[in-house]
Design an enzyme around this catalytic site. Structure first.
Site, PDB file in Angstrom:
ATOM      1  N   LYS A 225      29.662  41.119  31.347  1.00 59.63           N
ATOM      2  CA  LYS A 225      30.049  39.692  31.526  1.00 59.63           C
ATOM      3  C   LYS A 225      30.133  39.205  32.836  1.00 59.63           C
ATOM      4  O   LYS A 225      31.011  39.553  33.422  1.00 59.63           O
ATOM      5  CB  LYS A 225      31.305  39.501  30.652  1.00 59.63           C
ATOM      6  CG  LYS A 225      31.330  37.913  30.492  1.00 59.63           C
ATOM      7  CD  LYS A 225      33.176  37.613  29.889  1.00 59.63           C
ATOM      8  CE  LYS A 225      33.653  37.117  31.057  1.00 59.63           C
ATOM      9  NZ  LYS A 225      33.198  35.909  31.871  1.00 59.63           N
TER      10      LYS A 225
ATOM     11  N   GLU B 291      46.456  39.183  37.450  1.00 56.18           N
ATOM     12  CA  GLU B 291      46.971  38.823  36.127  1.00 56.18           C
ATOM     13  C   GLU B 291      46.106  39.101  35.230  1.00 56.18           C
ATOM     14  O   GLU B 291      46.568  39.563  34.231  1.00 56.18           O
ATOM     15  CB  GLU B 291      46.922  37.058  36.648  1.00 56.18           C
ATOM     16  CG  GLU B 291      47.881  36.525  35.739  1.00 56.18           C
ATOM     17  CD  GLU B 291      47.632  34.801  35.823  1.00 56.18           C
ATOM     18  OE1 GLU B 291      47.067  34.646  36.812  1.00 56.18           O
ATOM     19  OE2 GLU B 291      47.986  34.193  34.689  1.00 56.18           O
TER      20      GLU B 291
ATOM     21  N   GLY C  24      43.934  41.433  35.162  1.00 57.06           N
ATOM     22  CA  GLY C  24      43.878  42.722  34.822  1.00 57.06           C
ATOM     23  C   GLY C  24      44.913  43.353  34.010  1.00 57.06           C
ATOM     24  O   GLY C  24      44.790  44.369  33.336  1.00 57.06           O
TER      25      GLY C  24
ATOM     26  N   GLU D 207      39.717  46.757  39.639  1.00 62.76           N
ATOM     27  CA  GLU D 207      39.555  46.314  41.219  1.00 62.76           C
ATOM     28  C   GLU D 207      40.140  45.027  41.106  1.00 62.76           C
ATOM     29  O   GLU D 207      39.598  43.847  40.647  1.00 62.76           O
ATOM     30  CB  GLU D 207      38.153  46.216  41.553  1.00 62.76           C
ATOM     31  CG  GLU D 207      37.575  47.580  41.563  1.00 62.76           C
ATOM     32  CD  GLU D 207      37.766  48.502  42.723  1.00 62.76           C
ATOM     33  OE1 GLU D 207      38.430  47.822  43.640  1.00 62.76           O
ATOM     34  OE2 GLU D 207      37.480  49.637  42.617  1.00 62.76           O
TER      35      GLU D 207
ATOM     36  N   CYS E  94      38.477  40.037  48.141  1.00 61.76           N
ATOM     37  CA  CYS E  94      39.654  40.464  47.887  1.00 61.76           C
ATOM     38  C   CYS E  94      40.110  41.239  48.956  1.00 61.76           C
ATOM     39  O   CYS E  94      41.494  41.270  49.055  1.00 61.76           O
ATOM     40  CB  CYS E  94      39.207  41.632  46.671  1.00 61.76           C
ATOM     41  SG  CYS E  94      37.793  42.689  46.955  1.00 61.76           S
TER      42      CYS E  94
ATOM     43  N   GLU F 285      47.769  35.662  46.467  1.00 66.84           N
ATOM     44  CA  GLU F 285      46.444  35.722  46.780  1.00 66.84           C
ATOM     45  C   GLU F 285      46.010  34.213  46.868  1.00 66.84           C
ATOM     46  O   GLU F 285      45.921  33.772  45.607  1.00 66.84           O
ATOM     47  CB  GLU F 285      45.756  36.554  45.957  1.00 66.84           C
ATOM     48  CG  GLU F 285      44.188  36.712  46.417  1.00 66.84           C
ATOM     49  CD  GLU F 285      43.694  37.967  45.425  1.00 66.84           C
ATOM     50  OE1 GLU F 285      43.612  37.694  44.429  1.00 66.84           O
ATOM     51  OE2 GLU F 285      42.659  38.730  46.238  1.00 66.84           O
TER      52      GLU F 285
HETATM   53  P1  NAD Z   1      39.400  36.289  37.396  1.00 68.79           P
HETATM   54  O1  NAD Z   1      40.366  37.359  37.079  1.00 68.79           O
HETATM   55  O2  NAD Z   1      39.917  34.944  36.752  1.00 68.79           O
HETATM   56  O3  NAD Z   1      38.264  36.562  36.425  1.00 68.79           O
HETATM   57  C1  NAD Z   1      37.451  37.697  36.489  1.00 68.79           C
HETATM   58  C2  NAD Z   1      36.525  37.728  35.284  1.00 68.79           C
HETATM   59  O4  NAD Z   1      37.356  38.079  34.109  1.00 68.79           O
HETATM   60  C3  NAD Z   1      35.608  36.785  35.007  1.00 68.79           C
HETATM   61  O5  NAD Z   1      34.638  36.883  34.334  1.00 68.79           O
HETATM   62  C4  NAD Z   1      36.631  35.933  33.704  1.00 68.79           C
HETATM   63  O6  NAD Z   1      35.724  35.066  33.119  1.00 68.79           O
HETATM   64  C5  NAD Z   1      36.970  37.050  33.110  1.00 68.79           C
HETATM   65  N1  NAD Z   1      38.291  36.555  32.127  1.00 68.79           N
HETATM   66  C6  NAD Z   1      39.273  35.885  32.620  1.00 68.79           C
HETATM   67  N2  NAD Z   1      40.257  35.946  31.674  1.00 68.79           N
HETATM   68  C7  NAD Z   1      39.989  37.027  30.855  1.00 68.79           C
HETATM   69  C8  NAD Z   1      40.527  37.514  29.617  1.00 68.79           C
HETATM   70  N3  NAD Z   1      41.759  37.056  29.083  1.00 68.79           N
HETATM   71  N4  NAD Z   1      40.152  38.598  29.056  1.00 68.79           N
HETATM   72  C9  NAD Z   1      39.029  39.269  29.467  1.00 68.79           C
HETATM   73  N5  NAD Z   1      38.250  38.725  30.724  1.00 68.79           N
HETATM   74  C10 NAD Z   1      38.771  37.636  31.499  1.00 68.79           C
HETATM   75  O7  NAD Z   1      39.104  36.451  38.835  1.00 68.79           O
HETATM   76  P2  NAD Z   1      38.101  35.495  39.463  1.00 68.79           P
HETATM   77  O8  NAD Z   1      38.995  34.111  39.985  1.00 68.79           O
HETATM   78  O9  NAD Z   1      36.786  35.480  38.885  1.00 68.79           O
HETATM   79  O10 NAD Z   1      37.836  36.416  40.956  1.00 68.79           O
HETATM   80  C11 NAD Z   1      38.800  36.275  41.879  1.00 68.79           C
HETATM   81  C12 NAD Z   1      39.503  37.636  41.820  1.00 68.79           C
HETATM   82  O11 NAD Z   1      39.073  38.736  41.757  1.00 68.79           O
HETATM   83  C13 NAD Z   1      40.624  37.671  43.039  1.00 68.79           C
HETATM   84  O12 NAD Z   1      41.872  38.032  42.671  1.00 68.79           O
HETATM   85  C14 NAD Z   1      39.948  38.880  43.751  1.00 68.79           C
HETATM   86  O13 NAD Z   1      40.968  39.421  44.636  1.00 68.79           O
HETATM   87  C15 NAD Z   1      39.464  39.838  42.887  1.00 68.79           C
HETATM   88  N6  NAD Z   1      38.453  40.619  43.312  1.00 68.79           N
HETATM   89  C16 NAD Z   1      38.746  41.844  43.404  1.00 68.79           C
HETATM   90  C17 NAD Z   1      37.781  42.762  44.078  1.00 68.79           C
HETATM   91  C18 NAD Z   1      38.022  44.334  44.072  1.00 68.79           C
HETATM   92  O14 NAD Z   1      37.228  44.963  44.266  1.00 68.79           O
HETATM   93  N7  NAD Z   1      39.402  44.598  44.167  1.00 68.79           N
HETATM   94  C19 NAD Z   1      36.344  42.251  44.286  1.00 68.79           C
HETATM   95  C20 NAD Z   1      36.137  40.992  44.266  1.00 68.79           C
HETATM   96  C21 NAD Z   1      37.183  40.132  43.744  1.00 68.79           C
END
Ligand code: NAD
Ligand code: MN
Length: 498
Positions: free
Chosen positions: A178, A234, A236, A253, A287, A386
């Site tokens: 997804k 959150e 995660g 991640e 990130c 963050e």
């Molecule tokens: P997000 O957590 O809002 O969303 C990530 C994904 O999860 C999206 O596809 C979203 O649609 C999905 N999602 C949202 N709510 C969900 C739920 N309840 N159940 C299942 N899936 C759900 O993150 P974002 O705003 O897209 O990305 C930014 C974040 O990602 C930052 O916190 C960043 O640090 C992190 N990030 C981490 C890494 C790493 O490797 N550690 C790499 C890139 C980004």
């Protein structure tokens, strides 16, 4: 405008509901694509297909050599489309074309190739130390886990998609991916290329749609064996909770608030640009961005002055333009969030050394100027949470131990950096930073072969390299009896005395 359907079980199909959503270019603020809006039901269909494909052995049962050929063919097809992917990524994510063409797209293609090769070179069989008594032969089989649900964020969409798909497929799993709704285009282009290859139907599905429906279904569905998620801490936590119902394997991640500790003897020639690169690459939407800068009091003012001089000359503008240093944020919502943090920093008593506003000369696009806060205390919101935008928090320290204590005083542990000409001191600091990656005199250096992931609430497990591959395998111990004679099997006496 481009149109994309869902890619499920080797077919392009509309969402069951018939609904779609628009995808924006964050520089022009105009729609560039219309994409099917999947629901729980669509996710279930994809998961069923992945389950069937896995259980039939149509992919895991292929000789590794054949899996390698199919994956290498996909990598070559991606390479042939490289310039188109660069343009699509830049328009969809607002990532500068300098970054998409130097890092995101070639990095993704390189990673796909690396895992394709691993599919045949990794030993799926490992011998164990022999047992003298009872005589037996023992070994480990590395087997695919099964159906893998994969959920990715919007910041580096192509690289994220590859980081999920390539190792999972190389190890013989089937997947349902997804993408993030802000940036689904390059993952869907990847699905097109997979569709043109000899990949068996059902092994890969890509389902676009909301996290609250498609994402939650993937994390909770009992037919999914493993969930791999990249995104905020959150979400995660929520993924772990959903996955716990059937004790799925989980790789996470998550977010970061990476410290950058500059020691008094750092080489400023490199460190000034290194710090700016660390925090402003992709407008801070990375990130591992170095968002907390720890400076000794003795050099603080002059170092900040030099940073400000350079930051205020960065060129903001069209990410497609090779001259642009920093593009827009991904969305209006993300800009709101970042502006909210800037307000909070001011409210808690930090001062702006530069930036803090939208650039006046740009009428459209979700821009925020490169921003530097000074007088930051490590317990302020801007130092703890963050932001995911171009905001640097500068924190003064009086001893290196104090800097390390503050650096570690966070829920995150993704990355960190230390700048010093003395490798002994730098190494000492590197050891004490509690994070999955530490750079000495660098930032953002990530390689396909090197492990990547978080300590603490920055994640579970590792991606990249052989480490990332093993996250997609189960370990099976096989015991093969070599005794064979009943009378020698004295231990049966514990139960069968006769
Ligand atoms: P997000 O957590 O809002 O969303 C990530 C994904 O999860 C999206 O596809 C979203 O649609 C999905 N999602 C949202 N709510 C969900 C739920 N309840 N159940 C299942 N899936 C759900 O993150 P974002 O705003 O897209 O990305 C930014 C974040 O990602 C930052 O916190 C960043 O640090 C992190 N990030 C981490 C890494 C790493 O490797 N550690 C790499 C890139 C980004
Ligand atoms: Mn977009």
């Amino acid at each position: 405008m481009r149109q994309y359907q869902l890619y499920i079980n080797g077919e392009w199909i509309d969402a069951k509901s018939g609904e779609t959503f628009k995808v924006l270019n964050p520089y022009t603020e105009e729609a560039i694509a219309e994409v099917a809006k999947g629901s729980r039901e669509d996710a279930q269909i994809a998961i069923d297909a992945a389950r069937k494909a896995f259980d039939s052995g149509i992919w895991s049962g292929l000789p590794p050599q054949r899996r390698c050929e199919i994956l290498l063919d996909i990598a070559e097809r991606l390479a042939a489309k490289q310039s188109e992917l660069i343009e699509l990524e830049t328009k969809d994510a607002g990532m500068t074309t300098r970054m998409s063409s130097m890092a995101d797209i070639p990095g993704g293609i390189g990673q796909f190739r690396y895992y394709a090769e691993l599919a045949r070179s990794v030993p799926f069989y490992e011998g164990l130390p022999p047992m003298e008594f009872p005589t037996s032969y023992n070994f480990v089989l590395r087997e695919p886990i099964g159906v893998c649900g994969q959920i990715i964020p919007w910041n580096a969409p192509f690289l994220m998609a590859v980081s999920k798909l390539a190792p999972a497929l190389a190890a013989g799993n089937t997947v349902v991916l997804k993408p993030a709704s802000y940036t689904p285009i390059t993952a869907l282009e990847l699905a097109k290329i997979i569709d043109e290859s000899d990949m068996p139907k059902g092994v890969v599905s890509v389902v676009t749609g909301p996290g609250s429906t498609v994402g939650e279904e993937i994390a909770a569905n009992p037919k999914v064996d493993k969930v791999s998620f990249t995104g905020s801490t959150e979400v995660g936590r929520r993924i772990m909770e959903l996955a716990s119902s059937t004790v799925k394997k989980v790789t996470l991640e998550l977010g970061g608030k990476s410290p950058v500790i500059v020691l008094e003897d750092a080489n400023w020639d490199v460190a000034i640009d290194g710090v700016l690169y660390g925090v402003y690459l992709h407008s801070g939407q990375i990130c591992v961005a170095g968002t907390r800068l720890f400076l000794p009091g003795s050099i603080h003012d002059e170092f900040v002055e030099k940073l400000v001089a350079k930051a205020s000359h960065m060129k903001l503008g069209d990410p497609m333009d090779w001259g642009t240093d920093m593009g827009p944020l991904v969305s209006a919502e993300q800009r709101d969030r970042v502006e909210g943090y800037i307000k909070s920093g001011l409210g808690q008593g930090a001062r702006l050394a530069c930036g803090g506003a939208r650039p006046k000369e740009l009428e459209k696009g979700y821009f925020v100027e490169p921003t530097i806060f000074i007088d930051v205390k490590n317990d302020m919101k801007i130092a703890q949470e963050e932001i995911f935008g171009p905001v640097l928090s500068v924190i003064k320290y009086s001893s290196v131990d104090e800097a390390i204590d503050m650096a570690n005083d966070t829920i995150y542990g993704l990355a960190g950096a230390v700048w010093s000409e003395d490798m002994g001191r730098a190494m000492d600091v590197a050891k004490k930073i509690r994070s999955g990656t530490v750079w000495i005199n660098e930032h953002h250096m990530i390689d396909t072969r090197h492990p990547f992931g978080g300590y603490k609430q920055s994640g579970i497990g590792r991606e990249m390299g052989i480490y990332g591959f093993h996250e997609y395998t189960e370990i099976k111990h096989v015991y093969m009896d070599l005794v064979r004679k009943r009378e020698s099997k004295l231990w049966y006496g514990m139960v069968c005395s006769g």
